[in-house]
Design an enzyme around this catalytic site. Structure first.
Site, PDB file in Angstrom:
ATOM      1  N   GLY A 162       0.749  -1.118  -0.093  1.00 40.07           N
ATOM      2  CA  GLY A 162       0.094  -0.185  -0.072  1.00 40.07           C
ATOM      3  C   GLY A 162       1.025   1.250  -0.107  1.00 40.07           C
ATOM      4  O   GLY A 162       2.166   1.205   0.249  1.00 40.07           O
ATOM      5  N   LEU A 163       0.169   2.543  -0.302  1.00 38.79           N
ATOM      6  CA  LEU A 163       1.032   3.862  -0.297  1.00 38.79           C
ATOM      7  C   LEU A 163       1.802   4.137   1.081  1.00 38.79           C
ATOM      8  O   LEU A 163       1.513   3.565   2.072  1.00 38.79           O
ATOM      9  CB  LEU A 163      -0.001   4.871  -0.625  1.00 38.79           C
ATOM     10  CG  LEU A 163      -0.812   4.848  -1.983  1.00 38.79           C
ATOM     11  CD1 LEU A 163      -1.741   5.711  -2.095  1.00 38.79           C
ATOM     12  CD2 LEU A 163       0.319   4.917  -2.998  1.00 38.79           C
ATOM     13  N   SER A 164       2.662   4.860   1.015  1.00 38.68           N
ATOM     14  CA  SER A 164       3.337   5.373   2.241  1.00 38.68           C
ATOM     15  C   SER A 164       2.254   6.319   2.868  1.00 38.68           C
ATOM     16  O   SER A 164       1.411   6.740   2.500  1.00 38.68           O
ATOM     17  CB  SER A 164       4.280   6.522   1.840  1.00 38.68           C
ATOM     18  OG  SER A 164       4.801   6.983   3.003  1.00 38.68           O
ATOM     19  N   GLY A 165       2.189   5.480   4.445  1.00 45.16           N
ATOM     20  CA  GLY A 165       1.168   6.420   5.221  1.00 45.16           C
ATOM     21  C   GLY A 165      -0.114   5.685   5.421  1.00 45.16           C
ATOM     22  O   GLY A 165      -0.971   6.092   5.969  1.00 45.16           O
ATOM     23  N   SER A 166      -0.162   4.621   4.405  1.00 47.46           N
ATOM     24  CA  SER A 166      -1.698   3.920   4.517  1.00 47.46           C
ATOM     25  C   SER A 166      -2.083   3.124   5.761  1.00 47.46           C
ATOM     26  O   SER A 166      -3.023   2.902   6.220  1.00 47.46           O
ATOM     27  CB  SER A 166      -1.790   2.902   3.287  1.00 47.46           C
ATOM     28  OG  SER A 166      -0.762   1.895   3.391  1.00 47.46           O
ATOM     29  N   GLY A 167      -0.797   2.910   6.378  1.00 51.48           N
ATOM     30  CA  GLY A 167      -1.079   2.170   7.801  1.00 51.48           C
ATOM     31  C   GLY A 167      -0.290   0.750   7.904  1.00 51.48           C
ATOM     32  O   GLY A 167      -0.495   0.163   9.054  1.00 51.48           O
ATOM     33  N   LYS A 168       0.549   0.340   6.765  1.00 55.29           N
ATOM     34  CA  LYS A 168       1.169  -0.864   7.032  1.00 55.29           C
ATOM     35  C   LYS A 168       1.863  -1.214   8.301  1.00 55.29           C
ATOM     36  O   LYS A 168       1.711  -2.179   9.057  1.00 55.29           O
ATOM     37  CB  LYS A 168       2.082  -1.158   5.869  1.00 55.29           C
ATOM     38  CG  LYS A 168       1.341  -0.954   4.425  1.00 55.29           C
ATOM     39  CD  LYS A 168       2.355  -1.130   3.499  1.00 55.29           C
ATOM     40  CE  LYS A 168       3.558   0.099   3.096  1.00 55.29           C
ATOM     41  NZ  LYS A 168       2.911   1.252   2.888  1.00 55.29           N
ATOM     42  N   SER A 210       5.944  -2.225  -2.093  1.00 50.87           N
ATOM     43  CA  SER A 210       6.008  -2.948  -2.977  1.00 50.87           C
ATOM     44  C   SER A 210       4.853  -2.714  -3.983  1.00 50.87           C
ATOM     45  O   SER A 210       3.843  -3.251  -4.288  1.00 50.87           O
ATOM     46  CB  SER A 210       5.769  -4.607  -2.397  1.00 50.87           C
ATOM     47  OG  SER A 210       4.759  -4.467  -1.613  1.00 50.87           O
TER      48      SER A 210
END
Ligand code: ADP
Length: 201
Positions: A36-42, A110
């Protein structure tokens, strides 16, 4: 490309295998791969998921983008070629962990279908659980935890996913978490429900 390896003889056959390690740890090992995007919460979800699994007796290892980039991947940048190498290395490391019976929780942007396919091929499709941590670019940019979106908008960071480099949404993720709307604990609950059978011995 691999260098000439005709003099290299791995000893896999004589080592304790994954099944033996899993029996010892009383768990099944998989890689929980969050994209997921940077900041999406991974990373946030990974941290809470690890705590929750640990409280239930599971042995895990979190592998996180920023952590590996200051260590094993510190010679790589964000060009397409280096992003592939970054994910290749982390996939090989994940495989070592799951061969040792340990569940890995991976948070890596990724960004492309190809890169995630490579990870899945290296780790093995049966051990790869793909989660799309799906927050809109707008949400991620508003969070801007690390101030990276602001820098990317000003052109101070090149090849920034979502702004100046592509993010290809997964088509067949095993689980999608809409973190625009789910709380962190709701996301963790959803993951645990989805993987419980796969990690229980
Ligand atoms: P990533 O690892 O995807 O780059 P991070 O976990 O580092 O993302 O950052 C996500 C940020 O968004 C954190 O500061 C987190 O507290 C915040 N956040 C707000 N709402 C949510 C949510 N519903 N799910 C996950 N993170 C959230």
């Amino acid at each position: 490309m691999p260098i000439n390896n005709k003099n290299i003889h791995p000893i896999h056959d004589s080592l304790l295998n994954k099944e033996e390690k899993e029996a010892q740890l009383n768990q099944k090992a998989i890689t929980i791969w969050m994209t997921g995007l940077s900041g999406s919460g991974k990373s946030t979800i990974a941290k809470h998921l690890e705590r929750s699994l640990s409280n239930n007796g599971f042995i895990t290892k979190v592998l996180d983008g920023d952590n590996v980039r200051i260590g094993i991947c510190n010679n790589l940048d964000f060009s397409t070629q280096d992003r592939i190498e970054n994910i290749r290395r982390i996939s090989e490391i994940s495989k070592l962990f799951i061969d040792g019976g340990i569940i890995t929780i991976n948070s890596f942007i990724s960004p492309t279908i190809e890169i995630r396919k490579m990870a899945k091929d290296i780790i093995g499709p049966e051990s790869f659980f793909e989660i799309f941590v799906d927050a809109d670019l707008e949400t991620c940019e508003k969070r801007d935890v690390k101030g990276l979106y602001a820098k990317a908008r000003k052109g101070e960071i090149k090849d920034f996913t979502g702004i100046s480099a592509p993010f290809e949404k997964p088509i067949n993720a095993d689980l999608v978490l809409d973190t625009n709307n789910l709380t962190v604990s709701q996301s963790v609950e959803k993951i645990i429900t989805a993987i419980k059978n796969k990690i229980t011995y």
